[in-house]
Structure formats: structure tokens, C-alpha cells
Write an enzyme that holds these catalytic residues in place. Structure first.
Site, PDB file in Angstrom:
ATOM      1  CG  ASP A 289      -1.340   0.636   1.169  1.00  0.00           C
ATOM      2  OD1 ASP A 289      -2.774   1.046   0.730  1.00  0.00           O
ATOM      3  OD2 ASP A 289      -1.674   2.148   2.149  1.00  0.00           O
ATOM      4  CB  ILE A 290       0.780   4.283  -2.079  1.00  0.00           C
ATOM      5  CG1 ILE A 290       1.443   3.214  -3.253  1.00  0.00           C
ATOM      6  CG2 ILE A 290       1.585   5.223  -2.318  1.00  0.00           C
ATOM      7  CD1 ILE A 290       0.813   4.120  -4.550  1.00  0.00           C
TER       8      ILE A 290
ATOM      9  CD  GLU B 201      -4.847   4.106  -1.546  1.00  0.00           C
ATOM     10  OE1 GLU B 201      -4.712   4.632  -0.625  1.00  0.00           O
ATOM     11  OE2 GLU B 201      -5.601   4.351  -2.518  1.00  0.00           O
TER      12      GLU B 201
END
Length: 364
Positions: free
Chosen positions: A233-234, A276
Site C-alpha cells: 500500500d502506498i 493505491e
């Protein structure tokens, strides 16, 4: 005189029988050629076409060795085939080359068919170990729209099977059919691949990753290797969008996808799982190995700033949860096992997020 006439009649009968036999053989050859064309043209997938080349062509033409070399400088064909779960290891006679120069001196002459005795220096690239080495060969260029796309190499254990003076009309015809069919099936496979690809990042989409996960869990159950899942996950992605806009956010997504992909093997699978979020499947990877790969991914994102097309420098990090499957319950449904593995990775990701972000957490 009568003896001479009788001898002439006997010779004429023999000649006639030979001509009839030759006509019969030519008719059989033409029939086989037509079957080749139909078999190749009707191939609906890359696998069907390759099977036709390596099995039907070899058996019908009484060849001892057949190899197919395809130019694939950007790994485009190989990635598509692997993403579609076509195992290249099943086709040892299918060769991929990065550039024409790998064909050595052949690439200078490959606009025409090359016939003659096998020569290791000139032909070895077409027949690498452990493929049996022929005594004579026909190296046939595959050309589409004036561009060399590869070569079809035919080999025989008989030194005189392919000689320089032989006619090459059939080989040229065969090459044109094979080249067209290769182009068609690869384009068809590309269309399938597009349906399983995220249009923004160019990596696989959620549908593909979930399908691939189910397939790999089945193999884990049968073969007993480890399967690891990286849930990526960003960090603070909403803040990134708010800071540089959605176009800039899209650029970050694409770059993160590229950096993740660069750390994976061709046999692994990467997909955009959510906005994301990315999911990577590491095939035959224990938890320790998966953690090392995850750390490389984390570092590749964090250690180099992102530069957008608007010349904005941006520091980006990712958090990664690692989960590994080794011996699933054979009585459990594959869908259940898949959901549990993803949930395990999600729990590890949650710990990485709440532990400060920009880190890797492995869920035991």
C-alpha cells in the site's frame, strides 16, 4: 530386334510406374502441405500453434529437430505468455532472442533460407543444449511487413536431407504461413492480456490476480511448494493526490508499479488490487525469501524520489504485509484458502501502517 523392343517396353513400364509413384508421393506431399496450412491457420492460441509446429510439422515432414526462435527485445511476448499462465519451460525448443545480432552472422543473411550441413559456430544458437544436434539444417526466416520476427529451424540427422542446391519454395510458403499465424496468435493473446490488465499502471488487474491466486493454491496443494503474498500500500496516497493533483497521483501509481515489478521474477505475478494497493504473488518463495523481496521493494520506492512531469520532486514510501502459504488444508475450498491468505497479508499490512509506515511486516 524383338529382344530390344521387349527391353524398351519393360523400361517404359518401369519408368511409368516410377512416374505414377512419384505422382502419388507428390499428391501425398501436397495433401500434407494443405493439412499444415489448415492446422496452423486454425490455431486459436499460442499453445495450439506451438504444438502444431513442434509436433505436427516434425512428424509429418519426418524431421528430427524443430526449433522456433522469436525476437522479443523488451520481454513483451514472454511477459504476456507468463501472465496468461503459459509455462515457457514446457517448450524447450521455443527460443527467445533479445536482438537480431544474437543470430551471429546469420542475421546478415536471414532474408533467405539457409540450407546445408550443421555448423556449430553458425547454427548453434538455433539448437542450444540439451536439444539434439542435427546433421543438416534449413534455417528459415520469419518475416512480417518487411521485418524479421524470428526463424524456424528444421534439422535432420541425415547429412543430405538439406543441401544448398535444394528448392526452397515450400519452405518459403511454410515460413509465410507460420509468420502470419504467430503474429495472429500473439495479437490474440495480447487481447486476452488487455482484459486482465490495469489500464493505468499496465500491471495485472484484480481479476487476474485472484484467478492466478486460485491456480497457484491448487499447485501448492499438489506440489507442496510455498506461495507468498505481498500486500503493498502506498503511504499517505490521499495526501499525495491533494498535493500534486490526480494526474500527479496517477504518475506515482505507475512509477510504484514499475519499481515493484523490477524486483519480481518473470514467474511472479503483480496486480493492482485497489486504488493505491498492489498484490504480488511470489511463486515457490518461503516467508524469509518473501520478506527479503518485500524489503527490496520498500527500499526501491523510498530511496529514490519521484519526479513528476511537472518537475515536482516527491518522497514516496510503501508499507508491505507478507503472508505465506505452505501446506493448505486439502479439504478446504480454494476460494476460502485464497481469502484467508489475503486477509493474513492485510493484517500484516495493517500492523506495518500502524507501526509507523514505510516498513515490512510478516504475518506468521
Amino acid at each position: 530386334m524383338p529382344n530390344t523392343l521387349a527391353e524398351e517396353n519393360r523400361q517404359l513400364r518401369e519408368d511409368l510406374l516410377l512416374l505414377l509413384e512419384q505422382a502419388r508421393r507428390n499428391e501425398e506431399i501436397m495433401r500434407r502441405h494443405q493439412e499444415f496450412d489448415l492446422k496452423f491457420i486454425s490455431a486459436g492460441s499460442f499453445r495450439e500453434l506451438i504444438d502444431s509446429i513442434f509436433k505436427t510439422l516434425k512428424e509429418s515432414s519426418e524431421l528430427d529437430v524443430v526449433t522456433l526462435s522469436l525476437l522479443d527485445p523488451g520481454y513483451d511476448i514472454r511477459r504476456i505468455l507468463i501472465d496468461l499462465n503459459i509455462k515457457l519451460s514446457e517448450f524447450p525448443n521455443l527460443l527467445f532472442l533479445q536482438e537480431e545480432e544474437e543470430l551471429s552472422e546469420l542475421h546478415e543473411h536471414l532474408q533467405k533460407t539457409i540450407l546445408g550441413h550443421y555448423d556449430q559456430e553458425r547454427h548453434g544458437v538455433m539448437f542450444p543444449e540439451p536439444i539434439d544436434l542435427p546433421a543438416s539444417v534449413a534455417i528459415v526466416p520469419l518475416i512480417r511487413n518487411g521485418k524479421l520476427i524470428g526463424s524456424l529451424s528444421l534439422g535432420s540427422f541425415h547429412p543430405s536431407r538439406f543441401a544448398p542446391h535444394m528448392a526452397t519454395d515450400f519452405l518459403k510458403h511454410l515460413a509465410s504461413i507460420v509468420a502470419i499465424c504467430i503474429e495472429n496468435v500473439i495479437n490474440n493473446e495480447r487481447l486476452k492480456h488487455i482484459g486482465l490488465t490495469d489500464p493505468l499502471t499496465g500491471v495485472n488487474n484484480r481479476r487476474y490476480v485472484e484467478r492466478r491466486l486460485h491456480e497457484e493454491i491448487g499447485r501448492v496443494s499438489r506440489q507442496g511448494y510455498a506461495l507468498s503474498c505481498l500486500y503493498i500500500d502506498i503511504d499517505h496516497f490521499k495526501k499525495i493526490n491533494d498535493t500534486i493533483g490526480h494526474q500527479g497521483g496517477d504518475e506515482v501509481l505507475r512509477e510504484v508499479a514499475e519499481r515493484i515489478k523490477a524486483e519480481l521474477r518473470l514467474s511472479d505475478a503483480l496486480g493492482r488490487y485497489g486504488g493505491e494497493e498492489f498484490l504480488a504473488l511470489l511463486i515457490d518463495a518461503e516467508a524469509t525469501d518473501a520478506s527479503i523481496v518485500a524489503e527490496r521493494i520498500r527500499a526501491s520506492v523510498a530511496d529514490q524520489t519521484f519526479v513528476t512531469t511537472a518537475d515536482e520532486n516527491l518522497a514516496v514510501t510503501v508499507s508491505i504485509g507478507v503472508a505465506t502459504l505452505i501446506a493448505p488444508d486439502r479439504n478446504a475450498a480454494i476460494e476460502t484458502v485464497a481469502l484467508e491468505l489475503i486477509a493474513k497479508g492485510d493484517r500484516a499490512l495493517y500492523k506495518a501502517k500502524h507501526g509507523g509506515r514505510n516498513q515490512v511486516v510478516c504475518e506468521n
